[in-house]
Design an enzyme around this catalytic site. Sequence first.
Site, PDB file in Angstrom:
ATOM      1  N   HIS A   9      50.152  46.512  57.949  1.00 47.73           N
ATOM      2  CA  HIS A   9      51.532  46.219  58.349  1.00 47.73           C
ATOM      3  C   HIS A   9      52.506  46.500  57.205  1.00 47.73           C
ATOM      4  O   HIS A   9      53.547  47.133  57.411  1.00 47.73           O
ATOM      5  CB  HIS A   9      51.657  44.759  58.772  1.00 47.73           C
ATOM      6  CG  HIS A   9      53.066  44.314  59.005  1.00 47.73           C
ATOM      7  ND1 HIS A   9      53.701  44.456  60.225  1.00 47.73           N
ATOM      8  CD2 HIS A   9      53.982  43.740  58.167  1.00 47.73           C
ATOM      9  CE1 HIS A   9      54.939  43.998  60.126  1.00 47.73           C
ATOM     10  NE2 HIS A   9      55.131  43.552  58.890  1.00 47.73           N
ATOM     11  N   GLU A  10      52.179  46.034  56.006  1.00 46.67           N
ATOM     12  CA  GLU A  10      53.069  46.265  54.860  1.00 46.67           C
ATOM     13  C   GLU A  10      53.167  47.751  54.535  1.00 46.67           C
ATOM     14  O   GLU A  10      54.231  48.231  54.129  1.00 46.67           O
ATOM     15  CB  GLU A  10      52.602  45.466  53.648  1.00 46.67           C
ATOM     16  CG  GLU A  10      52.606  43.954  53.849  1.00 46.67           C
ATOM     17  CD  GLU A  10      53.935  43.414  54.350  1.00 46.67           C
ATOM     18  OE1 GLU A  10      54.985  44.029  54.085  1.00 46.67           O
ATOM     19  OE2 GLU A  10      53.916  42.373  55.041  1.00 46.67           O
ATOM     20  N   HIS A  19      55.769  49.457  56.545  1.00 44.13           N
ATOM     21  CA  HIS A  19      57.120  49.459  55.968  1.00 44.13           C
ATOM     22  C   HIS A  19      57.284  50.596  54.962  1.00 44.13           C
ATOM     23  O   HIS A  19      58.360  51.198  54.868  1.00 44.13           O
ATOM     24  CB  HIS A  19      57.391  48.120  55.271  1.00 44.13           C
ATOM     25  CG  HIS A  19      57.563  46.972  56.208  1.00 44.13           C
ATOM     26  ND1 HIS A  19      58.448  47.007  57.263  1.00 44.13           N
ATOM     27  CD2 HIS A  19      56.967  45.747  56.247  1.00 44.13           C
ATOM     28  CE1 HIS A  19      58.393  45.855  57.920  1.00 44.13           C
ATOM     29  NE2 HIS A  19      57.503  45.075  57.324  1.00 44.13           N
ATOM     30  N   HIS A  42      60.037  53.571  55.077  1.00 42.77           N
ATOM     31  CA  HIS A  42      60.884  53.948  53.948  1.00 42.77           C
ATOM     32  C   HIS A  42      60.777  55.440  53.661  1.00 42.77           C
ATOM     33  O   HIS A  42      61.783  56.116  53.400  1.00 42.77           O
ATOM     34  CB  HIS A  42      60.468  53.139  52.712  1.00 42.77           C
ATOM     35  CG  HIS A  42      61.419  53.267  51.573  1.00 42.77           C
ATOM     36  ND1 HIS A  42      61.079  52.957  50.274  1.00 42.77           N
ATOM     37  CD2 HIS A  42      62.722  53.678  51.504  1.00 42.77           C
ATOM     38  CE1 HIS A  42      62.105  53.171  49.478  1.00 42.77           C
ATOM     39  NE2 HIS A  42      63.115  53.605  50.197  1.00 42.77           N
TER      40      HIS A  42
END
Length: 228
Positions: free
Chosen positions: A97-98, A101, A105
């Site tokens: 999940h991280e 991100h 980006h």
Amino acid sequence: MGSGYLIIAGAIMLFSWLVSSQLKSKFELYSKLQLRNGMSGREIAEKMLADNGITDVRVISTPGQLTDHYNPSDKTVNLSEAVYNHRNAAAAAVAAHECGHAVQHAIGYEWLTMRSKLVPIVSVASNFVQWILLAGILMIKVFPGLLLVGIIIFAATTLFTIITLPVEYDASNRALAWLENKHMLTQEEQAGAKDALKWAARTYVVAAIGSIATLLYYISIYSGSRRN
């Protein structure tokens, strides 16, 4: 503040507690589901970054529990110690999940860009907005404009919670799609990762609903003062 505010605040706190408790329960459950591939959260994260062609993001360990986050300013995926070192379905879900991100980006995902622009404003506003709102209510008859200022500032924080929703859901969708397409997990592990991320996302939903409800409450107070 009035009974209306107390009811709203109480309901928000109750729902937040219920979702938070369920989230912790799910992560405890899926932390016991060990990965058949034997990979740690750090290894999962590094592979997902590599598979997406991202070479300028570091995966590091950060203290605490459920403190995992992606920092766009220094391009680091920060994984809590349990996620960084452990080899279970919960760790895999959070790590992926991280990295979702980080992918956002890298591709310039518009919702993440919008949220990032609001971070400085929200960081400053959150330190004093409640005091302005309180003062605005106390001085509503002599200086109604103060409450309006507080409402405008609080609206910015509410907007932040709303924009956070597509950012978090998209990161989870990217994570789950990658885990499935790369056959990283068994069916049982994939189901556990999906369930864990579902409850994590619901914490953001509760936060957004609570912020919207609180904003509407303050607006109703201001509107009522204008009619009187």
